[in-house]
Design a protein around this motif. Structure first.
Motif, short mmCIF file in Angstrom:
data_model
loop_
_atom_site.label_atom_id
_atom_site.label_comp_id
_atom_site.label_asym_id
_atom_site.label_seq_id
_atom_site.Cartn_x
_atom_site.Cartn_y
_atom_site.Cartn_z
N ARG A 29 2.53 -17.66 42.63
CA ARG A 29 2.68 -19.07 42.23
C ARG A 29 1.98 -19.99 43.22
NH1 ARG A 29 7.71 -22.03 39.52
NH2 ARG A 29 6.73 -24.08 39.28
N LEU A 30 2.18 -19.75 44.50
CA LEU A 30 1.54 -20.59 45.52
C LEU A 30 0.02 -20.53 45.39
CD1 LEU A 30 3.74 -19.78 48.66
CD2 LEU A 30 3.62 -21.96 47.42
N LEU A 31 -0.50 -19.33 45.15
CA LEU A 31 -1.95 -19.17 45.05
C LEU A 31 -2.51 -19.85 43.80
CD1 LEU A 31 -2.14 -15.42 46.14
CD2 LEU A 31 -2.99 -17.39 47.44
N LEU A 32 -1.83 -19.70 42.67
CA LEU A 32 -2.32 -20.31 41.44
C LEU A 32 -2.19 -21.82 41.45
CD1 LEU A 32 -1.02 -17.81 38.71
CD2 LEU A 32 -3.34 -18.04 39.60
N ASP A 33 -1.09 -22.33 41.99
CA ASP A 33 -0.90 -23.78 42.06
C ASP A 33 -1.93 -24.44 42.95
OD1 ASP A 33 1.17 -24.11 40.26
OD2 ASP A 33 2.76 -23.94 41.76
N ALA A 34 -2.53 -23.68 43.86
CA ALA A 34 -3.55 -24.23 44.75
C ALA A 34 -4.91 -24.34 44.06
CB ALA A 34 -3.68 -23.36 46.00
N GLU A 35 -5.04 -23.75 42.87
CA GLU A 35 -6.30 -23.77 42.13
C GLU A 35 -6.40 -25.03 41.27
OE1 GLU A 35 -8.88 -21.57 42.10
OE2 GLU A 35 -7.92 -20.38 43.68
N ASP A 36 -7.58 -25.63 41.23
CA ASP A 36 -7.80 -26.77 40.35
C ASP A 36 -7.70 -26.33 38.90
OD1 ASP A 36 -8.23 -28.48 42.47
OD2 ASP A 36 -10.40 -28.18 42.48
N GLY A 37 -6.99 -27.11 38.10
CA GLY A 37 -6.95 -26.85 36.67
C GLY A 37 -5.97 -25.78 36.25
N ILE A 38 -5.10 -25.31 37.17
CA ILE A 38 -4.09 -24.32 36.84
C ILE A 38 -2.75 -24.80 37.38
CG2 ILE A 38 -3.26 -21.95 37.16
CD1 ILE A 38 -6.14 -21.04 37.42
N VAL A 39 -1.71 -24.74 36.57
CA VAL A 39 -0.37 -25.11 37.03
C VAL A 39 0.64 -24.11 36.50
CG1 VAL A 39 -0.04 -26.69 35.08
CG2 VAL A 39 1.36 -26.94 37.12
N VAL A 40 1.50 -23.62 37.38
CA VAL A 40 2.57 -22.70 36.98
C VAL A 40 3.75 -23.54 36.48
CG1 VAL A 40 4.17 -20.90 37.71
CG2 VAL A 40 1.83 -20.93 38.60
N VAL A 41 4.13 -23.36 35.23
CA VAL A 41 5.18 -24.19 34.63
C VAL A 41 6.54 -23.51 34.64
CG1 VAL A 41 3.58 -25.47 33.18
CG2 VAL A 41 4.61 -23.37 32.30
N ALA A 42 6.58 -22.19 34.83
CA ALA A 42 7.87 -21.49 34.82
C ALA A 42 7.71 -20.10 35.40
CB ALA A 42 8.45 -21.42 33.41
N GLU A 43 8.84 -19.52 35.80
CA GLU A 43 8.90 -18.13 36.29
C GLU A 43 10.01 -17.40 35.55
OE1 GLU A 43 9.27 -17.66 40.50
OE2 GLU A 43 8.02 -19.42 40.94
N ALA A 44 9.88 -16.08 35.49
CA ALA A 44 10.92 -15.24 34.88
C ALA A 44 11.02 -13.95 35.68
CB ALA A 44 10.59 -14.95 33.42
N ALA A 45 12.24 -13.43 35.80
CA ALA A 45 12.49 -12.23 36.61
C ALA A 45 12.67 -10.98 35.78
CB ALA A 45 13.71 -12.45 37.51
N ASP A 46 12.69 -11.11 34.45
CA ASP A 46 12.81 -9.92 33.60
C ASP A 46 12.23 -10.25 32.22
OD1 ASP A 46 14.94 -11.04 31.87
OD2 ASP A 46 16.23 -10.76 33.62
#
Length: 228
Positions: A29-46
């Motif tokens: 998530r940290l790596l993707l959120d640092a990219e321009d034009g990409i945003v992590v909107v949610a996470e799931a554990a299963d």
């Protein structure tokens, strides 16, 4: 030169991460959120949570592990593609089992990457799949063709002969299998993008396939393309 304020910025690719390993998930998530034009909107554990979060957030791209508790990632893939048609699924897994690849493809996944992929490869996969193209990890592609004849996986029909395709459709199939999008194929063949779309639709229909990823797997297993 500054950007024209009258031109709205392109919308970010909205990503859902589904993985039962919290450390991996949070790091990605940290790596993707640092990219321009990409945003992590949610996470799931299963897998169960992945389906619920996908329905709730309607992401553009879902990155999920194939093997998770409370419903496998592969089952979650099928449910997500059925329930959230706009979501494109990429399996990002520690599993290099060919059976998992086949099941992911049949479940509607647009891509399959291994967890030893580089950050750049994962970012590229998000962008490529969001644009409607398909992507399979080179390592998985090699497993498909290394020493294989075009025979079926257990419980799967053998590849159908490509002889029924026209020369142009076969050419388009080979380019699809190399990861080119419709626009790139149009430029390569000096034809319109709409003509490419027609060829892709006809090619899939003739071969009884349902997606570009299935076409990639078909072409690799039938040895219509080589993987270096």
């Amino acid at each position: 030169m500054s950007a024209d304020p009258s031109v709205p910025p392109a919308p970010s690719v909205r990503v859902l991460l589904a993985d039962d390993q919290e450390l991996f998930r949070r790091g990605l998530r940290l790596l993707l959120d640092a990219e321009d034009g990409i945003v992590v909107v949610a996470e799931a554990a299963d897998g169960r949570e992945a389906v619920a979060r996908a329905v709730a957030t309607s992401p553009d791209v879902v990155l999920l592990e194939a093997r998770m508790p409370h419903r496998s990632g592969l089952e979650a893939c099928r449910r997500i593609t059925a329930s959230v048609p706009g979501a494109r699924v990429v399996v990002l897994s520690g599993s290099d089992d060919e059976a998992d690849l086949y099941e992911a493809v049949r479940g509607g996944a647009m891509g399959y990457l291994l967890k030893d992929s580089t950050v750049e490869e994962v970012v590229q996969a998000v962008r490529v799949v969001a644009a409607g193209q398909s992507l399979i990890s080179p390592a998985m592609a090699l497993k498909l063709v290394s020493g294989m004849q075009p025979t079926a996986a257990p419980g799967e029909a053998p590849p159908r002969p490509a002889a029924r395709l026209t020369d142009r459709e076969l050419e388009v199939l080979r380019l699809v299998a190399r990861g080119l999008g419709n626009r790139e194929i149009a430029v390569r063949l000096s034809i319109s993008e709409n003509t490419v779309k027609n060829h892709v639709r006809n090619m899939l229909e003739k071969l009884g396939l349902h997606s570009r990823v299935e076409a990639v797997v078909y072409a690799l297993r039938a040895k219509l393309v080589e993987v270096s």
